[in-house]
Design an enzyme around this catalytic site. Structure first.
Site, short mmCIF file in Angstrom:
data_model
loop_
_atom_site.label_atom_id
_atom_site.label_comp_id
_atom_site.label_asym_id
_atom_site.label_seq_id
_atom_site.Cartn_x
_atom_site.Cartn_y
_atom_site.Cartn_z
N GLY A 137 11.63 3.67 -5.04
CA GLY A 137 11.13 5.04 -5.10
C GLY A 137 11.18 5.76 -3.76
N ASP A 194 3.18 2.77 -2.30
CA ASP A 194 2.16 1.96 -2.98
C ASP A 194 1.38 1.06 -2.04
OD1 ASP A 194 2.75 2.88 -5.63
OD2 ASP A 194 4.56 1.67 -5.58
N MET A 222 -0.50 7.78 -8.70
CA MET A 222 0.35 6.60 -8.88
C MET A 222 -0.37 5.33 -8.44
SD MET A 222 4.18 7.82 -7.78
CE MET A 222 5.14 8.88 -8.85
N GLY A 223 0.00 4.22 -9.07
CA GLY A 223 -0.59 2.94 -8.72
C GLY A 223 -0.68 2.05 -9.94
#
Length: 412
Positions: free
Chosen positions: A12, A143, A189-190
């Site tokens: 990403g 992340d 996100m996560g």
């Protein structure tokens, strides 16, 4: 270093992945490397023999500075999982045939957990077959879930954006009045690690209360408890803010987003595409309390917000790129560059290298002690960890009021 270098990007996007690319290129050139090749779309593009000579695109110091400020992958990334060596030996033979043809001495791969798996497999094959190329990984992921490194380049800038965006969402909601209250659910996100969602707590300060609740995937999500907590908070204030990780799960192991719809898309690494947790929770809240609800899904906005990047993050990304070239030049292979935190106040870090076998396919999650006992927020220890990583700014180079990026299109 007598041979050439090839570098690729995988996974990403981030706001600073190209700063690492700039670090690889500049350090390689400073050390006398003849050619620095860039593989287009990572190892997948490399297998199709799609690569460029980076000197055709990076011609001066201004291009270096533009590249450092350019988000996402300049070379293009991929999500391609190399098979185990014993399952497709011919593929590995093809990779090394291309490497030898280009006189590659060092292979640098900028990416996250799955990308380090590529470095591990290629370095293992080289050792087993007597090849001399060196393989070094450069950490990259918003992340922040790579093992053995204090943090990963990309995370600091994403955290800065998330904290800022959360504060602005809170400010926006304060100006609205609804008779039965307003609940805003922010989805961040996560999948299994809540580093990004925890960053919403950065919004808290003298001028902002911060989110009322923060839920990370490290703790089982209790839906009934969530509804009860929000209901009590609605009785006290007209606007409630809850931040949730896209990967929060209930006790039976299902993702919250799966409670309202099937998650069908699965990528090359077997990861389900997660989205919809905030919408599901907002609908449940509206049904139960009759309140107004809104959802804010940061989605791709949090990945490439270079206009709000952290100077610390940009500089560290550049440093780890350079450290990878230095490590290869000194004979290391099968390693990943890591960031070691030396001190918090003043913040100082250094780079080191670790065996990629101890990093690939290992996920670093938020320590349980950095999450409140009831699982609905993060602690000061979490914030002490994050705050140094979001410091400083690097102004974009603008043209016509809009940031200018380094792209291949510009050179066509």
């Amino acid at each position: 270093m007598k041979g050439n270098i090839i570098v690729g990007q995988s996974g990403g996007p981030t706001a600073v992945i190209n700063s690492s690319l700039a670090g690889v290129y500049k350090t390689a050139k400073d050390r006398g490397v003849t050619k620095v090749y860039g593989m287009l779309n990572g190892i997948q593009g490399f297998l199709e023999e799609r690569y460029i000579d980076l000197s055709d695109y990076i011609k001066n110091d201004l291009d270096i500075e533009l590249l450092k400020r350019t988000p996402s992958a300049f070379l293009g990334a991929c999500r391609y999982k190399l098979p185990d060596i014993h399952k497709d030996k011919e593929l590995y033979e093809k990779i090394f045939e291309i490497l030898n043809k280009l006189d590659i001495e060092c292979f640098v791969y900028i990416g996250g957990n799955d990308s380090m798996d590529t470095i591990k497999k290629l370095s293992d094959y080289a050792i087993v077959t007597g090849q001399t190329q060196r393989f070094i990984g450069v950490p990259k992921t918003i992340d922040n879930d790579l093992a053995l490194t204090d943090h990963t380049p990309g995370y600091g800038s994403a955290a800065k954006y998330i904290g800022t965006a959360t504060k602005e969402v809170i400010r926006d909601s304060m100006g609205l009045v609804y008779n039965k209250g307003l609940v805003t659910v922010i989805e961040v996100m996560g999948r299994n690690a809540g580093w990004l969602t925890g960053a919403t707590a950065l919004a808290k300060g003298e001028d902002c209360e911060g989110p009322d609740f923060i839920y990370l995937p490290e703790v089982i999500f209790d839906l009934d408890n969530f509804l009860e907590k929000v209901g009590k908070q609605l009785a006290k204030k007209k606007s409630v803010i809850a931040a949730v990780s896209e990967g929060i799960k209930i006790a039976d192991g299902r993702y919250v987003c799966e409670l309202s719809a099937n998650v069908e898309y699965v990528d090359a690494f077997g990861h389900k595409q997660l989205t919809g947790a905030a919408n599901y929770l907002a609908n449940r809240l509206s049904e139960k309390f009759g309140c107004k609800t809104r959802t804010v899904e940061l989605s791709t906005l949090q990945r490439s917000a270079a206009h709000l990047s952290s100077l610390v993050d940009i500089n560290e990304a550049f440093q780890v790129g350079g450290a990878a070239v230095k490590a290869a030049d000194e004979g290391d292979t099968g390693k990943m560059v890591v960031i070691d935190r030396v001190s918090d106040d003043p913040y100082q870090c250094s780079t080191g290298i670790y065996d990629v076998h101890k990093i690939s396919n290992v996920e670093k999650v938020v320590p349980r002690e950095w999450i409140t006992k009831d699982g609905s927020n993060v602690t000061e220890e979490f914030l002490d960890y994050v705050r140094p990583l979001i410091q400083g700014d690097l102004a974009p180079i603008t043209v016509g009021g809009i940031p200018r990026h380094l792209t291949m299109i510009r050179h066509k």
